[in-house]
Design a protein around this motif. Structure first.
Motif, short mmCIF file in Angstrom:
data_model
loop_
_atom_site.label_atom_id
_atom_site.label_comp_id
_atom_site.label_asym_id
_atom_site.label_seq_id
_atom_site.Cartn_x
_atom_site.Cartn_y
_atom_site.Cartn_z
N VAL A 18 1.40 -8.25 -29.42
CA VAL A 18 0.31 -8.11 -30.60
C VAL A 18 -0.31 -9.69 -30.71
N PRO A 37 -12.68 -8.47 -34.50
CA PRO A 37 -12.55 -6.89 -35.54
C PRO A 37 -11.11 -6.58 -35.16
N SER A 38 -11.52 -5.23 -35.86
CA SER A 38 -9.65 -4.63 -36.41
C SER A 38 -9.57 -4.11 -35.21
N GLY A 39 -8.15 -5.02 -35.90
CA GLY A 39 -6.72 -4.83 -34.52
C GLY A 39 -6.21 -5.92 -33.93
N CYS A 40 -7.08 -6.97 -34.18
CA CYS A 40 -7.17 -7.47 -33.31
C CYS A 40 -5.97 -9.73 -33.37
N GLY A 41 -5.79 -8.64 -35.07
CA GLY A 41 -3.59 -9.37 -34.92
C GLY A 41 -3.70 -10.79 -36.20
N LYS A 42 -5.26 -10.20 -36.89
CA LYS A 42 -5.60 -10.98 -38.40
C LYS A 42 -4.37 -10.84 -39.12
N SER A 43 -4.40 -10.02 -40.07
CA SER A 43 -3.18 -9.58 -40.73
C SER A 43 -2.02 -10.29 -40.24
N THR A 44 -1.49 -10.17 -38.99
CA THR A 44 -0.30 -10.26 -38.68
C THR A 44 0.29 -11.46 -38.44
P1 ADP Z 1 -6.02 -6.99 -38.19
O1 ADP Z 1 -5.79 -7.80 -39.28
O2 ADP Z 1 -6.56 -7.42 -37.35
O3 ADP Z 1 -6.83 -6.08 -38.32
P2 ADP Z 1 -3.16 -6.49 -37.55
O4 ADP Z 1 -2.93 -7.68 -37.78
O5 ADP Z 1 -3.83 -5.08 -38.76
O6 ADP Z 1 -5.03 -6.64 -36.66
O7 ADP Z 1 -3.17 -5.40 -35.32
C1 ADP Z 1 -2.80 -6.14 -34.95
C2 ADP Z 1 -2.27 -5.10 -33.77
O8 ADP Z 1 -0.75 -4.61 -34.08
C3 ADP Z 1 -3.09 -4.16 -33.83
O9 ADP Z 1 -3.19 -3.54 -32.62
C4 ADP Z 1 -1.39 -3.10 -34.59
O10 ADP Z 1 -1.64 -1.69 -34.61
C5 ADP Z 1 -0.50 -3.27 -34.21
N1 ADP Z 1 0.93 -3.70 -35.36
C6 ADP Z 1 0.62 -3.45 -36.99
N2 ADP Z 1 1.50 -3.80 -37.07
C7 ADP Z 1 2.54 -3.10 -36.96
C8 ADP Z 1 3.64 -2.73 -36.52
N3 ADP Z 1 3.83 -2.51 -37.30
N4 ADP Z 1 3.87 -1.85 -35.67
C9 ADP Z 1 3.78 -1.83 -34.60
N5 ADP Z 1 2.62 -2.13 -33.96
C10 ADP Z 1 1.69 -2.69 -35.64
#
Ligand code: ADP
Length: 334
Positions: A18, A37-44
């Motif tokens: 990711v 954008p959504s899904g770019c990894g910010k929250s992770t």
């Molecule tokens: P953002 O906060 O930018 O919207 P996330 O950090 O939530 O993005 O997610 C980044 C990527 O990691 C996305 O493609 C999401 O689908 C994937 N992802 C997030 N959490 C998990 C998880 N627990 N298991 C598998 N994939 C995940």
């Protein structure tokens, strides 16, 4: 206060990468916003700093100490979530003091720090109320207050204003900026909203597909975006991108970017011309949609009360200094 350093930090969920590898230095006291954008990894990324997600490889340091294996509760960080995460059966004061009661702090310390947080957030007159008796903005202030009483080295915010209505969001945005000035703490803030990023950040980190596209001050990103993605992500309405031959650029660029606010409309012929297809009057400025002969629609944001009705043929003027040049791969030139 604490600095945060990411050295080749990566994250995979199972076999799915990711975040391939991120290097980032966040200074003591800095307000850094992760945007993309959504899904770019910010929250992770934020959750790895919080200790809520394991770092797959690389080193994450907080205040100079590698924190990869330090549990969330032992890191000098406090996180504020989009959902307020406050206890409905406790008053504001009890919510604010909860963490300290768990740690068995003295009644005196609990009272002092609760009052300090309440004062920083103008919650003094709500201390005896229950969350159900508060507005959304007040609830989010309680959630922020719970982070403040922990007196963390680093505040982490995950889209804290997304659940609020537009007016309240603007208000709370200003409050968070004020809070940062007051506390001088390191703050890391995640949002998909580029306006929030522009207005709050000392520095913005623009992310796409788990990679850093650009890091810079809001002005840097607006004036000197390194590529078309950043150019179009920062600024609202977004930058127009035109084939260079249309603009008559001789600099070898593939595309030229011109922000809507850098365009002006004229009655006479100009380097670009087209027909007004829509005109959005907002008071201080008017946003014109202009269809070029090529079929592409260009947005022009014009101050004042210039009126060009839909259907009208207009010229579009701009200064060469307002043109952003991009190569065929979308990378900024010069
Ligand atoms: P953002 O906060 O930018 O919207 P996330 O950090 O939530 O993005 O997610 C980044 C990527 O990691 C996305 O493609 C999401 O689908 C994937 N992802 C997030 N959490 C998990 C998880 N627990 N298991 C598998 N994939 C995940």
């Amino acid at each position: 206060m604490a600095n945060v350093t990411l050295a080749s930090v990566s994250k995979s969920y199972g076999k799915t990468p990711v975040i391939p590898s991120i290097d980032l230095e966040i200074e003591n006291g800095e307000f850094v916003v992760f945007v993309g954008p959504s899904g770019c990894g910010k929250s992770t990324l934020l959750r790895m700093i919080a200790g809520l997600e394991v770092v797959t490889s690389g080193h994450l340091s907080i205040a100079g100490t590698v924190a990869n294996d330090i549990p969330a509760s032992k890191r000098d960080v406090a996180m504020v979530f989009q959902s307020y995460a406050i206890y409905p059966h406790m008053t504001v004061a009890e919510n604010l003091g909860f963490g300290m009661r768990v740690r068995k702090a003295s009644a005196e310390e609990i009272e002092r720090r609760t009052n300090e947080a309440a004062s920083a957030l103008q919650l003094e007159s709500f201390l005896d109320r229950y969350p159900r008796e508060l507005s959304g903005g007040q609830r989010q202030r309680v959630a922020i207050g719970r982070a403040i009483v922990r007196d963390p080295g680093v505040f982490l915010f995950d889209e804290p204003l997304s659940n609020l209505d537009a007016e309240l969001r603007v208000h709370m945005r200003a409050e968070i900026a004020q809070l940062h000035r007051k506390l001088s703490s390191t703050m890391i803030y995640v949002t998909h909203d580029q306006v929030e990023a522009m207005t709050l950040a000392d520095r913005i980190v623009v992310l796409r597909d788990g990679e850093v596209e650009q890091v810079g001050t809001p002005q840097d990103l607006y004036d000197n975006p390194v590529n078309e993605f950043v150019a179009q992500f920062i600024g609202s309405p977004k930058m127009n991108l035109l084939p260079s031959e249309l603009v008559g650029d001789a600099g070898g660029a593939a595309r030229i970017g011109i922000r809507p606010e850098a365009l002006d409309l004229t009655d006479s012929t100009a380097r670009l011309s087209g027909a007004v297809t829509a005109c959005e009057y907002t008071g201080a400025s008017t946003l014109f949609h202009v269809a070029l002969a090529s079929g592409q629609t260009v947005l022009a944001s014009v101050n004042g009360r210039t009126m060009f009705a839909p259907g009208r043929e207009v010229g579009l003027t701009f200064a060469d200094s307002d043109c952003h040049r991009f190569d065929a791969k979308g990378v900024a030139i010069g």
